[in-house]
Motif scaffolding. Structure first.
Motif, PDB file in Angstrom:
ATOM      1  N   ALA A  16    -107.720 -26.157  35.638  1.00  0.00           N
ATOM      2  CA  ALA A  16    -107.785 -24.853  36.297  1.00  0.00           C
ATOM      3  C   ALA A  16    -108.793 -23.945  35.617  1.00  0.00           C
ATOM      4  CB  ALA A  16    -106.402 -24.201  36.296  1.00  0.00           C
ATOM      5  N   ARG A  17    -108.808 -23.979  34.274  1.00  0.00           N
ATOM      6  CA  ARG A  17    -109.791 -23.172  33.540  1.00  0.00           C
ATOM      7  C   ARG A  17    -111.212 -23.636  33.862  1.00  0.00           C
ATOM      8  NH1 ARG A  17    -106.895 -18.764  32.001  1.00  0.00           N
ATOM      9  NH2 ARG A  17    -105.302 -19.206  30.429  1.00  0.00           N
ATOM     10  N   MET A  18    -111.409 -24.956  33.951  1.00  0.00           N
ATOM     11  CA  MET A  18    -112.711 -25.492  34.319  1.00  0.00           C
ATOM     12  C   MET A  18    -113.126 -25.007  35.708  1.00  0.00           C
ATOM     13  SD  MET A  18    -112.067 -29.423  33.078  1.00  0.00           S
ATOM     14  CE  MET A  18    -113.345 -30.055  34.155  1.00  0.00           C
TER      15      MET A  18
ATOM     16  N   ASP B 247     -96.861 -22.244  37.383  1.00  0.00           N
ATOM     17  CA  ASP B 247     -97.091 -21.646  36.061  1.00  0.00           C
ATOM     18  C   ASP B 247     -98.585 -21.478  35.786  1.00  0.00           C
ATOM     19  OD1 ASP B 247     -94.370 -21.577  35.626  1.00  0.00           O
ATOM     20  OD2 ASP B 247     -94.320 -23.399  34.393  1.00  0.00           O
ATOM     21  N   VAL B 248     -99.368 -22.496  36.123  1.00  0.00           N
ATOM     22  CA  VAL B 248    -100.805 -22.433  35.869  1.00  0.00           C
ATOM     23  C   VAL B 248    -101.455 -21.410  36.798  1.00  0.00           C
ATOM     24  CG1 VAL B 248    -102.962 -23.738  36.007  1.00  0.00           C
ATOM     25  CG2 VAL B 248    -100.941 -24.767  34.960  1.00  0.00           C
ATOM     26  N   GLY B 249    -100.985 -21.347  38.042  1.00  0.00           N
ATOM     27  CA  GLY B 249    -101.504 -20.335  38.953  1.00  0.00           C
ATOM     28  C   GLY B 249    -101.252 -18.934  38.430  1.00  0.00           C
ATOM     29  N   ALA B 250    -100.048 -18.713  37.882  1.00  0.00           N
ATOM     30  CA  ALA B 250     -99.723 -17.401  37.312  1.00  0.00           C
ATOM     31  C   ALA B 250    -100.568 -17.110  36.079  1.00  0.00           C
ATOM     32  CB  ALA B 250     -98.240 -17.346  36.973  1.00  0.00           C
ATOM     33  N   ALA B 251    -100.799 -18.138  35.264  1.00  0.00           N
ATOM     34  CA  ALA B 251    -101.570 -17.946  34.031  1.00  0.00           C
ATOM     35  C   ALA B 251    -103.028 -17.624  34.316  1.00  0.00           C
ATOM     36  CB  ALA B 251    -101.471 -19.202  33.154  1.00  0.00           C
ATOM     37  N   THR B 252    -103.572 -18.171  35.391  1.00  0.00           N
ATOM     38  CA  THR B 252    -104.986 -17.967  35.706  1.00  0.00           C
ATOM     39  C   THR B 252    -105.212 -16.900  36.767  1.00  0.00           C
ATOM     40  OG1 THR B 252    -104.886 -19.728  37.386  1.00  0.00           O
ATOM     41  CG2 THR B 252    -105.560 -20.357  35.140  1.00  0.00           C
ATOM     42  N   GLY B 253    -104.139 -16.489  37.452  1.00  0.00           N
ATOM     43  CA  GLY B 253    -104.285 -15.528  38.538  1.00  0.00           C
ATOM     44  C   GLY B 253    -104.840 -16.135  39.812  1.00  0.00           C
TER      45      GLY B 253
ATOM     46  N   VAL C 203    -112.713 -29.187  45.916  1.00  0.00           N
ATOM     47  CA  VAL C 203    -113.312 -30.208  45.050  1.00  0.00           C
ATOM     48  C   VAL C 203    -112.342 -30.610  43.946  1.00  0.00           C
ATOM     49  CG1 VAL C 203    -115.184 -30.607  43.394  1.00  0.00           C
ATOM     50  CG2 VAL C 203    -115.656 -29.423  45.541  1.00  0.00           C
ATOM     51  N   ASP C 204    -112.397 -31.898  43.566  1.00  0.00           N
ATOM     52  CA  ASP C 204    -111.590 -32.404  42.462  1.00  0.00           C
ATOM     53  C   ASP C 204    -112.305 -32.165  41.133  1.00  0.00           C
ATOM     54  OD1 ASP C 204    -109.960 -33.349  44.425  1.00  0.00           O
ATOM     55  OD2 ASP C 204    -110.184 -35.470  43.943  1.00  0.00           O
ATOM     56  N   VAL C 205    -111.571 -31.623  40.165  1.00  0.00           N
ATOM     57  CA  VAL C 205    -112.066 -31.545  38.786  1.00  0.00           C
ATOM     58  C   VAL C 205    -110.975 -32.085  37.868  1.00  0.00           C
ATOM     59  CG1 VAL C 205    -113.526 -29.556  39.278  1.00  0.00           C
ATOM     60  CG2 VAL C 205    -111.234 -29.184  38.382  1.00  0.00           C
ATOM     61  N   HIS C 206    -111.381 -32.629  36.728  1.00  0.00           N
ATOM     62  CA  HIS C 206    -110.428 -33.216  35.780  1.00  0.00           C
ATOM     63  C   HIS C 206    -111.059 -33.185  34.391  1.00  0.00           C
ATOM     64  CE1 HIS C 206    -107.666 -36.052  33.876  1.00  0.00           C
ATOM     65  NE2 HIS C 206    -106.903 -36.015  34.962  1.00  0.00           N
TER      66      HIS C 206
END
Length: 348
Positions: A117-119, A155-161, A300-303
């Motif tokens: 998500a950060r990427m 949780d990740v959505g909340a952390a990143t907005g 798009v897929d990122v990993h």
């Protein structure tokens, strides 16, 4: 009507049409007669017009999908994704905007999902995609983490907005997915799962509807009509490649589908270059093509480590590939009159 149709044949068709409250307009040419019908199409279906004496053929002029057609909704729609407020922002998908969605194809762990998500966010993505339920061709392939995956995404959505879009594969799972996500995805294998389409429509949530791998454009739009018929017009269409005879890519990206659908339907249309290509080296070129042809966004897929990915690692981006995509998403949309979605986030 057939060239040999009699006046009695024509009169009988007119009588049948008027018997169900319709109107029939008869136009006689030198060798052929045409009868134009106006009225309730459903009542006409019950007349079995093709079986009447003297009838050569029956052609429908209006679109069979009323609610998603531009015949009844001339202006193209914008769909807003996200709850707004402190939790996450509201992101637009629609005309004049280019929306970049990205994230891991499958949620594997909190750490992997947050890093992906950060990427994605650093590359300019404003909506986080991730799979908690993974319908796979093989029953032995990774099927996703289910509810635990939904919790990680939330949780990740909340952390990143970032608002979250994730796939739902069973009508019974719609409530729990809607509880954790901001947008429901209907995947290619479920495009014709009409019970699921209706359940997604009933949820009132925005829906991302992927084109079936063998679906015509009309079949795709009719699937969207199932959702719209439940009172939910917050539908975004996703072209993700169709199955053809060509084996060099995972699917064949039907880039022409974007302008064709935009001319026919008022719904936003985005492109999934990752699942179309199945190869990371083609994701950026296909993304450029999607922007150029007027797509309303890409997904798009990122990993963080594609070599260890449990799902679709060969098509996931990172490093230089992701930076190149980010550059394309910054530079190209303004050339075709689009504004990046991050510049409109929250401004309804």
């Amino acid at each position: 009507m057939s060239p040999d149709a009699t006046d009695e044949d024509v009169a009988h068709v007119v009588e049948r049409v008027e018997s169900v409250g319709g109107e029939a307009f008869v136009s006689k040419g030198v060798v052929r007669t045409i009868i134009g019908l106006v009225g309730d199409l459903e009542s006409f279906h019950g007349l079995n017009l093709r079986t009447l004496r003297g009838v050569a053929d029956v052609h429908r002029i209006s679109d069979p999908y009323k609610l998603v057609s531009r015949q009844h909704h001339a202006e193209r729609s914008t769909v807003w994704v996200g709850k707004g407020g402190a939790g996450n922002k509201r992101v637009p998908i629609g005309p004049d905007t280019f929306t970049f969605m990205a994230g891991p194809c499958a949620v594997e762990s909190p750490e992997q999902t947050l890093e992906a998500a950060r990427m994605a966010q650093s590359a300019g993505a404003t909506i986080l995609r991730g799979g908690a339920y993974k319908p796979r061709t093989s029953p032995y392939a990774f099927q996703g983490l289910g509810v635990r995956g939904l919790e990680i995404l939330a949780d990740v959505g909340a952390a990143t907005g970032m608002p979250v879009v994730t796939e739902v594969v069973d009508a019974r799972d719609v409530p729990v997915v809607a509880e954790h996500a901001d947008m429901l995805q209907i995947g290619t294998r479920n495009m014709a799962n009409f019970g699921l389409l209706q359940a997604a429509g009933d949820s009132g949530m925005p829906v991302l509807l992927k084109r079936g791998m063998t679906a015509t454009i009309e079949e795709w739009l009719m699937a969207a009509e199932y959702i719209a018929q439940r009172g939910n017009l917050d539908v975004v269409l996703c072209e993700r490649g169709i199955r053809t005879f060509e084996p060099s890519t995972r699917n064949t990206l039907d880039i022409s589908a974007v302008p064709v659908v935009q001319a026919t339907s008022h719904l936003p249309v985005i492109v999934d270059p990752s699942h179309a290509a199945g190869r990371k080296d083609l994701v950026v070129p296909l993304s450029r093509a999607a922007i150029a042809v007027g797509a309303d966004g890409i997904i798009v897929d990122v990993h963080p480590d594609p070599e260890t990915a449990l799902c679709d690692g060969p098509q996931a981006l990172l490093g230089n590939d992701l930076r190149e995509l980010a550059q394309a998403c910054r530079r190209l949309p303004p050339v075709v009159g689009r504004v990046a979605s991050h510049e409109r986030v929250g401004h309804e």
